[in-house]
Scaffold this motif. Sequence first.
Motif, PDB file in Angstrom:
ATOM      1  N   ASP A 110      51.544  45.818  58.970  1.00 20.56           N
ATOM      2  CA  ASP A 110      50.632  45.947  57.822  1.00 20.56           C
ATOM      3  C   ASP A 110      49.977  47.323  57.882  1.00 20.56           C
ATOM      4  OD1 ASP A 110      48.820  45.690  55.758  1.00 20.56           O
ATOM      5  OD2 ASP A 110      47.548  44.235  56.802  1.00 20.56           O
ATOM      6  N   ASP A 112      48.235  48.937  55.973  1.00 18.19           N
ATOM      7  CA  ASP A 112      46.886  49.040  55.415  1.00 18.19           C
ATOM      8  C   ASP A 112      45.829  48.540  56.404  1.00 18.19           C
ATOM      9  OD1 ASP A 112      47.327  50.271  52.930  1.00 18.19           O
ATOM     10  OD2 ASP A 112      48.047  48.377  52.090  1.00 18.19           O
ATOM     11  N   ASN A 113      46.259  47.988  57.523  1.00 21.18           N
ATOM     12  CA  ASN A 113      45.354  47.586  58.595  1.00 21.18           C
ATOM     13  C   ASN A 113      45.212  48.792  59.518  1.00 21.18           C
ATOM     14  OD1 ASN A 113      43.811  46.312  60.508  1.00 21.18           O
ATOM     15  ND2 ASN A 113      45.441  44.940  61.205  1.00 21.18           N
TER      16      ASN A 113
END
Length: 154
Positions: A110, A112-113
Amino acid sequence: MALMPEMMETSKGVPGFALFTLLFFTVGAVFAVISYTIYRNNQNLIEHGIETTGVVIDLHRLKPREYPLAPSIRFVKKGGSEHVFHSSEARNPPAYQIGEQVTLYYDPADPDNVHLEGNYLFVYVFAGMAAMFWLFSIWNIGSAVREIFQWIAG
């Protein structure tokens, strides 16, 4: 059915201050748990995520017509593709400048993490709120719990 005079004398009202103290202490505990959880998630990302360098390409507002600005950072993922991360942590004055290089850690599953190196703003905010709630309740929590138990037990 009327209450007997003996029962009226021994029954007490709701211990408002004790309940208020317990509520303040509990809210402080919740904020402390949130702070610790954010900290552990950041540490987990540092330990198990991928470290890379990104460049601040823009500063954006989280809400229209409000000044605090959050960075948008472009970085290259492990496979070679570029990714842009839009932070949700805005500050006034901005913590970053356009063109600034920053070290970050991201989750390959992920992207966006992301954790920006040295950025623990939310940890500090929630820990500070926990401290404030505890500051106003810690001195009376023992007697408040005792009073509440006595009220419940009758």
